[in-house]
Motif scaffolding. Structure first.
Motif, PDB file in Angstrom:
ATOM      1  N   UNK A  60       4.906   5.826  -4.827  1.00  0.00           N
ATOM      2  CA  UNK A  60       4.709   6.296  -3.841  1.00  0.00           C
ATOM      3  C   UNK A  60       2.568   6.346  -3.748  1.00  0.00           C
ATOM      4  N   UNK A  61       2.023   7.144  -5.266  1.00  0.00           N
ATOM      5  CA  UNK A  61       0.506   6.798  -5.679  1.00  0.00           C
ATOM      6  C   UNK A  61       0.295   6.049  -5.842  1.00  0.00           C
ATOM      7  N   UNK A  66      -4.368   2.198  -3.885  1.00  0.00           N
ATOM      8  CA  UNK A  66      -4.105   0.927  -4.722  1.00  0.00           C
ATOM      9  C   UNK A  66      -5.753   0.864  -4.954  1.00  0.00           C
ATOM     10  N   UNK A  67      -6.121  -0.217  -6.406  1.00  0.00           N
ATOM     11  CA  UNK A  67      -6.749  -0.675  -6.983  1.00  0.00           C
ATOM     12  C   UNK A  67      -7.222  -2.063  -5.513  1.00  0.00           C
ATOM     13  N   UNK A  68      -6.228  -2.210  -6.002  1.00  0.00           N
ATOM     14  CA  UNK A  68      -6.622  -3.906  -5.789  1.00  0.00           C
ATOM     15  C   UNK A  68      -4.951  -3.913  -4.672  1.00  0.00           C
ATOM     16  N   UNK A  69      -5.205  -4.975  -3.624  1.00  0.00           N
ATOM     17  CA  UNK A  69      -3.471  -5.356  -2.834  1.00  0.00           C
ATOM     18  C   UNK A  69      -3.228  -6.184  -3.744  1.00  0.00           C
ATOM     19  N   UNK A 220      -0.952   5.282 -16.650  1.00  0.00           N
ATOM     20  CA  UNK A 220      -1.942   4.747 -16.299  1.00  0.00           C
ATOM     21  C   UNK A 220      -1.819   3.391 -16.602  1.00  0.00           C
ATOM     22  N   UNK A 221      -0.925   2.086 -16.243  1.00  0.00           N
ATOM     23  CA  UNK A 221      -0.744   1.738 -15.631  1.00  0.00           C
ATOM     24  C   UNK A 221      -1.152   0.768 -14.397  1.00  0.00           C
ATOM     25  N   UNK A 222      -1.258   1.955 -13.644  1.00  0.00           N
ATOM     26  CA  UNK A 222      -0.473   2.076 -12.622  1.00  0.00           C
ATOM     27  C   UNK A 222      -1.592   1.305 -11.573  1.00  0.00           C
TER      28      UNK A 222
END
Length: 324
Positions: A60-61, A66-69, A220-222
């Motif tokens: 959910x975070x 989101x950084x990118x789609x 971290x990788x999210x």
């Protein structure tokens, strides 16, 4: 609190072992390995809990900030496969049947040589043997070791040929942490286990340290636009801090194309990057991947790191032996 959590986990492990794992072990004629199966049940339970946390919390975070789609769902599905293989104990099971005798011989020889009898949590009786203090000590020590292992993966050409698979993911998500070459994982885990044995980490503590570390690495990788702020960024590795480590031409190069090195090698703690001057705290979110994926090489084509699990593993071996 730690004692209570330990009791709950032990009860769950015992129940799962007695109701599902033990009957299966005896049914297939492996009753002599029941003790090992009980330990494996602990790793399986930890993995299930981790995956539930990924789905219920970190997922959910990612959707929230989101950084990118998401544009390459196939690449993410392969990362999910890596996660299931590692977190549900399949990788450890394979090691048990292939390399465990070698590990036992190595650790036995170390003990015969006088190593492995030291217990770091006994350094200050009444203080360091308090469960949460011991956990914190082992977490910091193994994180320090992890930092230097990570730097080695980026420093030696032969090791980078394997570790580069981890960096080849251009669609980073919470599943990307376990996207590694299996041989790279064997080397990493062997070094961590040896150090853990030498400083006296108990099996239960080791499982807790590994599980806590893995969950933090998943965060971290999210695909998550999240920084911990000016102070927090220097206390714990954030998604922003680690994404820079994966950034094309920035996180894993020291002097441009065809060079090794980089920034932000910390596994949990950015302290080691700060101490050894490899930290980069720029607040940026660049595309991830490897330069030779997106720029043509000497043959005029970008490098292929593979689309599926087996092709990624095979190409990693070819890179290792200079044939890719």
């Amino acid at each position: 609190m730690i004692d209570w959590l330990t009791d709950v986990f032990s009860a769950m492990q015992g129940w799962l072992f007695e109701t599902a794992v033990q009957p299966l072990v005896y049914a297939i004629g492996l009753g002599g390995w029941a003790e090992d199966a009980f330990d494996a049940t602990g790793w399986l339970l930890v993995g299930v809990i981790q995956i539930l946390v990924l789905l219920a919390v970190i997922g959910p975070l990612q959707r929230w900030r989101a950084v990118e789609a998401v544009t390459d769902r196939r690449a993410i599905r392969i990362d999910v496969l890596y996660t299931l293989i590692h977190r549900l104990g399949l990788f450890r099971l394979a090691l048990f049947f292939t390399l465990q005798p070698l590990f036992d011989d190595l650790l036995g020889n170390l003990r015969m040589a006088g190593w492995g009898t030291f217990h770091l949590d006994e350094a200050w009786p009444g203080v360091t043997d308090v469960p949460w203090v011991a956990f914190a000590i082992y977490l910091v020590v193994l994180d320090f070791v992890g930092y230097w292992i990570h730097r080695g993966q980026h420093q030696f050409n032969w090791w980078w040929s394997l570790h580069s698979l981890h960096h080849s993911q251009r669609q980073m998500t919470m599943w990307s942490d376990d996207r590694n070459h299996l041989l790279d994982d064997v080397i990493h885990d062997t070094l961590i286990v040896i150090v853990a044995q030498l400083i006296g980490v108990a099996p239960g503590q080791f499982i807790a340290v590994v599980a806590f570390t893995q969950l933090s690495e998943s965060l971290q990788h999210a695909n998550l636009r999240l920084s911990f702020g000016a102070i927090g960024e220097r206390l714990w590795v954030s998604p922003r801090f680690h994404r820079l480590h994966h950034s094309i031409g920035l996180g894993h190069e020291s002097h441009g194309r065809s060079t090794l090195g980089g920034h932000n090698f910390g596994v949990l703690l950015p302290w080691w990057d700060m101490l050894f001057r490899t930290a980069n705290f720029e607040n940026r979110y660049d595309p991830t991947g490897i330069r030779d994926q997106v720029e043509p090489g000497a043959d005029g084509r970008p490098r292929d790191y593979g689309q599926g699990f087996w092709s990624q593993q095979w190409l990693g071996l070819k890179r290792l032996f200079g044939r890719a």
